[in-house]
Write an enzyme that holds these catalytic residues in place. Structure first.
Site, mmCIF file in Angstrom:
data_model
loop_
_atom_site.group_PDB
_atom_site.id
_atom_site.type_symbol
_atom_site.label_atom_id
_atom_site.label_comp_id
_atom_site.label_asym_id
_atom_site.label_seq_id
_atom_site.Cartn_x
_atom_site.Cartn_y
_atom_site.Cartn_z
ATOM 1 N N ASN A 9 -6.892 1.908 0.654
ATOM 2 C CA ASN A 9 -6.254 3.194 0.911
ATOM 3 C C ASN A 9 -5.917 3.800 -0.451
ATOM 4 O OD1 ASN A 9 -4.634 5.331 1.637
ATOM 5 N ND2 ASN A 9 -2.959 4.067 2.460
ATOM 6 N N TRP A 10 -6.740 4.765 -0.845
ATOM 7 C CA TRP A 10 -6.554 5.345 -2.188
ATOM 8 C C TRP A 10 -5.346 6.272 -2.263
ATOM 9 C CZ3 TRP A 10 -12.267 7.065 -3.672
ATOM 10 C CH2 TRP A 10 -13.045 5.911 -3.824
ATOM 11 N N LYS A 11 -4.830 6.658 -1.105
ATOM 12 C CA LYS A 11 -3.703 7.598 -1.049
ATOM 13 C C LYS A 11 -4.043 8.868 -1.832
ATOM 14 C CE LYS A 11 -0.698 3.719 -0.226
ATOM 15 N NZ LYS A 11 0.624 3.103 -0.327
ATOM 16 N N HIS A 94 0.149 6.113 9.027
ATOM 17 C CA HIS A 94 0.649 5.370 7.865
ATOM 18 C C HIS A 94 2.138 5.670 7.687
ATOM 19 C CE1 HIS A 94 1.297 4.080 3.740
ATOM 20 N NE2 HIS A 94 0.223 3.327 3.890
ATOM 21 N N GLU A 96 3.866 6.284 5.193
ATOM 22 C CA GLU A 96 4.178 7.424 4.310
ATOM 23 C C GLU A 96 4.059 8.741 5.067
ATOM 24 O OE1 GLU A 96 1.461 6.321 1.200
ATOM 25 O OE2 GLU A 96 2.764 4.646 0.666
ATOM 26 N N GLU A 166 2.081 -3.155 8.549
ATOM 27 C CA GLU A 166 2.540 -2.888 7.189
ATOM 28 C C GLU A 166 4.056 -2.753 7.168
ATOM 29 O OE1 GLU A 166 -0.759 -1.125 4.598
ATOM 30 O OE2 GLU A 166 0.181 0.553 5.621
ATOM 31 N N GLY A 172 3.844 -0.912 -1.787
ATOM 32 C CA GLY A 172 3.974 -0.389 -3.141
ATOM 33 C C GLY A 172 5.170 -0.935 -3.899
ATOM 34 N N SER A 212 1.409 -4.508 -0.653
ATOM 35 C CA SER A 212 1.320 -5.229 -1.934
ATOM 36 C C SER A 212 0.342 -6.405 -1.902
ATOM 37 C CB SER A 212 2.709 -5.689 -2.392
ATOM 38 O OG SER A 212 3.559 -4.571 -2.604
HETATM 39 P P1 PGA Z 1 0.130 -1.213 -1.398
HETATM 40 O O1 PGA Z 1 -0.107 -0.125 -0.226
HETATM 41 O O2 PGA Z 1 -0.993 -2.200 -1.318
HETATM 42 O O3 PGA Z 1 0.095 -0.405 -2.666
HETATM 43 O O4 PGA Z 1 1.446 -1.841 -1.142
HETATM 44 C C1 PGA Z 1 -0.510 -0.542 1.047
HETATM 45 C C2 PGA Z 1 -0.588 0.641 1.965
HETATM 46 O O5 PGA Z 1 0.245 1.545 1.874
HETATM 47 O O6 PGA Z 1 -1.484 0.716 2.816
#
Ligand code: PGA
Length: 248
Positions: A9-11, A94, A96, A166, A172, A212
Site C-alpha cells: 500500500n503505497w498510500k 483502510h 486512515e 490491521e 506506521g 509495520s
Molecule cells: P505500515 O502500513 O506497514 O507502514 O504500518 C500498513 C498499512 O497501513 O496498510
C-alpha cells in the site's frame, strides 16, 4: 491451500515517474511464484504502473474507490474507471480513510459490494484502536466491522474478498502485533466467515495482517496457520524490502 498474498500500500507516495522507477527496481528481482504480489498505487500512477507491470505476475490494486458507477461526486473515482485501467484489487476501508475521511461501516459495505460487482477484489481493512484493545474490546470491534462490511455480500463472492486485519496502533508506528496476536485475530475473523457463510468459505477466504510488517518479521508471521499474507505500507516503498517480503 490458500495462495499467500502480499500487498504493498503505497498510500500518498510516488509520482508517476517514481512509481515506474520502483516497479523497474522490483522487476530486477526474481519473485516467488507461489505468492501473489499486489501493488496498490495512487490513482494518478495506476495506468502507467499497469503498463510497467506487463509481463510480470504482479497484480495492480487501487487504494480507494467510490461506490457509485458515475455521477456528481466531484473528485471521486468510480469502479468502472479502475476496471478500465485493469485494476485487480482495491483497498476498502483502510483505517486512515475511516479516520481522516469519515468512512463508515456503511460506506465500506457499499464499496465492497460495488467492487465485487465490477470484478474488482476488495481488500477489506478492519482493526481496533489502542484504546479498544486496552479495554479488551478488539474482538467485538472487529466482528462488527467485518459483519457490517459484508452485509448482503453473497456466498459466491466471498472467495474474492481479502480481509486485512490491521490494528490501528500498529500502522506506521513500528509497533507490530505479535505473530500470535495476529494469528488469533485472523482465526477469529475466519470463524466469523464460517458462521456467516459456510465451511468452504471459511477455508477459502484469505486474511492478511497489516501494521509495520518488515522483512525481519514476515517469516514468523507467515508461518502462522491463519495468516495468509500481509498488507504493507512503509516497507513496500523500498524495492529490496518489498521483494524480500514476497520471497519470505
Ligand atoms: P505500515 O502500513 O506497514 O507502514 O504500518 C500498513 C498499512 O497501513 O496498510
Amino acid at each position: 491451500m490458500r495462495l499467500p498474498i502480499i500487498a504493498g500500500n503505497w498510500k500518498m507516495n510516488n509520482s508517476i515517474s517514481e512509481s515506474i522507477k520502483l516497479i523497474e527496481e522490483i522487476k530486477n528481482h526474481v519473485l516467488d511464484k507461489g505468492v501473489e504480489a499486489v501493488v496498490c498505487a495512487p490513482y494518478t500512477s495506476l495506468n502507467e504502473v499497469k503498463k510497467a507491470l506487463e509481463g510480470t505476475d504482479i497484480r495492480l490494486g487501487a487504494q480507494n474507490m467510490h461506490w457509485e458507477e458515475s455521477g456528481a461526486y466531484t473528485g471521486e473515482i468510480s469502479p468502472a474507471m479502475l476496471k478500465e485501467i485493469g485494476v485487480d484489487y482495491c483497498i476498502v476501508g483502510h483505517s486512515e480513510r475511516r479516520q481522516y475521511f469519515n468512512e463508515s461501516d456503511d460506506t465500506v459495505n457499499r464499496k465492497v459490494r460495488t467492487a465485487l460487482k465490477y470484478g474488482i477484489k476488495p481488500i477489506l481493512c478492519v482493526g481496533e484502536t489502542l484504546e479498544e484493545r486496552e479495554a479488551g474490546e478488539e474482538e467485538k470491534v472487529v466482528k462488527k466491522q467485518v459483519l457490517k462490511a459484508l452485509e448482503d455480500v453473497k456466498k459466491d463472492d466471498i472467495a474474492d474478498v481479502v480481509i486485512a486485519y490491521e490494528p490501528i496502533w500498529a500502522i506506521g508506528t513500528g509497533k507490530t502485533a505479535s505473530s500470535d496476536d495476529a494469528n488469533n485475530m485472523c482465526n477469529f475473523i475466519r470463524n466469523i466467515i464460517g458462521n456467516k457463510y459456510d465451511e468452504a468459505a471459511k477455508e477459502r477466504i484469505r486474511i492478511q495482517y497489516g501494521g509495520s510488517v518488515k522483512p525481519n518479521t514476515i517469516k514468523e508471521l507467515m508461518a502462522k496457520e491463519d495468516v495468509d499474507g500481509a498488507l504493507v505500507g512503509g516497507a513496500s516503498l523500498i524495492a529490496e524490502d518489498f521483494v524480500s517480503l514476497i520471497n519470505y
